[in-house]
Design a protein around this motif. Structure first.
Motif, PDB file in Angstrom:
ATOM      1  N   LEU A 200       0.833  -1.202   0.000  1.00 21.09           N
ATOM      2  CA  LEU A 200       0.000   0.000   0.000  1.00 21.09           C
ATOM      3  C   LEU A 200       0.869   1.254   0.000  1.00 21.09           C
ATOM      4  N   GLN A 201       1.929   1.255   0.822  1.00 21.29           N
ATOM      5  CA  GLN A 201       2.825   2.406   0.869  1.00 21.29           C
ATOM      6  C   GLN A 201       3.496   2.643  -0.478  1.00 21.29           C
TER       7      GLN A 201
ATOM      8  N   ARG B 284       2.520   6.017  -3.656  1.00 19.13           N
ATOM      9  CA  ARG B 284       3.450   7.137  -3.695  1.00 19.13           C
ATOM     10  C   ARG B 284       2.997   8.136  -4.755  1.00 19.13           C
ATOM     11  N   GLY B 285       2.875   9.383  -4.371  1.00 21.46           N
ATOM     12  CA  GLY B 285       2.449  10.409  -5.312  1.00 21.46           C
ATOM     13  C   GLY B 285       0.950  10.501  -5.493  1.00 21.46           C
ATOM     14  N   MET B 286       0.205   9.656  -4.824  1.00 20.61           N
ATOM     15  CA  MET B 286      -1.247   9.663  -4.948  1.00 20.61           C
ATOM     16  C   MET B 286      -1.826  10.746  -4.028  1.00 20.61           C
ATOM     17  N   PRO B 287      -2.872  11.451  -4.433  1.00 24.78           N
ATOM     18  CA  PRO B 287      -3.503  12.444  -3.550  1.00 24.78           C
ATOM     19  C   PRO B 287      -3.915  11.824  -2.232  1.00 24.78           C
TER      20      PRO B 287
ATOM     21  N   GLU C 120      -7.262  10.008  -1.993  1.00 23.48           N
ATOM     22  CA  GLU C 120      -7.280   8.722  -2.691  1.00 23.48           C
ATOM     23  C   GLU C 120      -6.505   7.660  -1.919  1.00 23.48           C
ATOM     24  N   ARG C 121      -5.409   8.075  -1.277  1.00 21.50           N
ATOM     25  CA  ARG C 121      -4.633   7.143  -0.451  1.00 21.50           C
ATOM     26  C   ARG C 121      -5.482   6.618   0.709  1.00 21.50           C
ATOM     27  N   LEU C 122      -6.219   7.505   1.342  1.00 19.90           N
ATOM     28  CA  LEU C 122      -7.078   7.094   2.452  1.00 19.90           C
ATOM     29  C   LEU C 122      -8.170   6.135   1.993  1.00 19.90           C
ATOM     30  N   ARG C 123      -8.767   6.452   0.865  1.00 18.39           N
ATOM     31  CA  ARG C 123      -9.822   5.577   0.339  1.00 18.39           C
ATOM     32  C   ARG C 123      -9.273   4.188   0.050  1.00 18.39           C
ATOM     33  N   LEU C 124      -8.112   4.131  -0.599  1.00 15.41           N
ATOM     34  CA  LEU C 124      -7.504   2.845  -0.922  1.00 15.41           C
ATOM     35  C   LEU C 124      -7.099   2.101   0.350  1.00 15.41           C
TER      36      LEU C 124
END
Length: 423
Positions: A47-48, A52-55, A58-62
């Motif tokens: 996941l980390q 990388r570079g994701m808003p 969107e990171r939280l949702r994923l």
């Protein structure tokens, strides 16, 4: 209103009874809860690297999709415990049969899970009814599952050379994981201990071999890594119950998942021993930090995974001295060293519940995770006594822990009432 019940806590703990590879010769018992823990550690690594570079949103949702996907898969697995994976895959190929099985699983889960939170329950139904799982979160979980199961398989492989199923199983793991090599981090995991990422994943797996309460007979025995997963699950449930924001929920889950990680280097030291000498807890803490720095953080950093090491350090409370501190991350003040993007600040639980319960502050609980850690230890002791295996250590622990949390509340959640439910 969200409600955590004894039945849900016991259901999650029941994975400590569920044996894996039960038809194979095994050097040690391999338990479902341990595999789930190892799987989620690897899923967190992936996941980390793949965000990388994701808003941030969107990171939280994923992240939420990965954590809840793991929980939902685990719940499903606990219900269909007696169905071997090859048989389950055959059922899944038939849409009608799979749908019938899934609806039965939902009926079994409803009275256990639904009281926690209606939205959580509806997400569970949507997830288990979805046959095709090809999203990024799904692929991360699949790759993590293949790694953790393959890691177990490599333990039993040398002892089962007489078993004609072994070559096919071996080939399946290798083929399926290699097919996911487009995910960042998977090639390194395939490479094993030849690189920092594979070495870290392997090191975490060794926590399967460390048994808690090692000087006290218990049924079931629980490993350090299995305990970590149980605490992570409880922390997620507690977070839902207190109305935590998405970032806080995820942070609490992963803080629970990693809170005993240093014990892979220092071994599990029981509380009476830690309290026997006044300075011992601080000495142990210093030694754990030194060992983690030398054998984990520095190796990850040198290999280009500084962001992974930094995130892990946040869960372990390196900035404040304890993983059980409530913290937030704020923009660095003027005059901070060059390259300092944010600073960690200790807050109170009341602040987390009010002004700090927002994703942008990256909030993480302390008392809440500690309560989950204690509750998991309490259930370990209580369950053994109920199973007829007891000792003065277990009896004393049950009385002490119940007494310590008798009047403890966390916002709307009465923690003491949860302990009292276990008569």
């Amino acid at each position: 209103m969200p409600s955590i019940r004894k039945s849900l806590l016991q259901f999650v703990f029941s994975g400590a009874y569920m044996k894996r590879w039960n038809d194979k010769l095994r050097p040690v018992e391999l338990m479902e809860v341990d595999k789930q823990a190892h799987k989620m550690i690897v899923a967190w690594l992936l996941l980390q690297l793949n965000t990388r570079g994701m808003p941030a949103e969107e990171r939280l949702r994923l992240g939420a999709e990965v954590v809840e996907g793991c929980l939902f898969d685990y719940f499903y697995r606990l219900v269909i415990t007696d169905i071997k994976p090859p048989v389950f895959y055959r059922i899944k190929e038939n849409e009608a049969h799979y749908s019938e099985l899934t609806e039965w699983v939902a009926e079994e889960l409803e009275h256990i899970v639904r009281p926690l939170d209606e939205d959580f329950w509806q997400r569970l139904l949507t997830y288990i009814r979805r046959r095709e799982k090809n999203t990024l979160a799904d692929r991360i979980l699949t790759a993590a599952h293949l790694y953790a199961s393959g890691w177990e398989f490599n333990l039993i492989k040398p002892l089962n050379t007489f078993d004609d199923e072994m070559p096919d199983i071996d080939g399946s793991f290798q083929t399926r994981l290699t097919a996911m090599a487009d995910l960042a981090g998977v090639p390194e995991l395939i490479g094993g201990s030849s690189n920092a990422l594979g070495r870290f994943a392997n090191l975490c797996g060794q926590l399967r071999f460390q048994k808690r309460w090692s000087q006290t007979p218990r049924i079931p025995e629980t490993s350090v890594i299995g305990h970590m997963f149980i605490v992570a699950c409880y922390a997620y449930f507690f977070s839902i119950a207190v109305g935590a924001c998405p970032a806080r929920r995820l942070n609490n889950f992963f803080c629970g998942l990693f809170h005993d990680l240093p014990e892979v280097l220092t071994r599990d030291i029981i509380s009476p021993v830690k309290r026997s000498v006044k300075q011992l807890p601080e000495l142990i803490r210093q030694y754990e930090e030194q060992e983690m720095q030398e054998r984990v953080f520095s190796l990850l950093d040198k290999a280009g995974y500084g962001d992974v090491a930094s995130r892990l350090g946040y869960f372990l409370g390196l900035a404040t001295g304890s993983e059980f501190d409530e913290t937030v991350r704020e923009p660095a003040p003027d005059g901070a060293p060059a390259g300092t993007a944010s600073v960690v600040r200790k807050v109170t639980f009341d602040e987390l519940q009010s002004s700090c319960n927002i994703d942008a502050l990256d909030p993480k609980d302390g008392r809440l995770v500690k309560a989950c850690d204690t509750l998991a230890a309490f259930i370990e002791a209580h369950t053994s006594v109920r199973n007829g295996v007891t000792s003065s250590h277990l009896q004393e622990a049950i009385a002490r822990l119940r007494g310590e949390y008798r009047r403890v509340t966390l916002g709307p959640l009465h923690v003491g009432a949860l302990f009292a439910d276990f008569d």
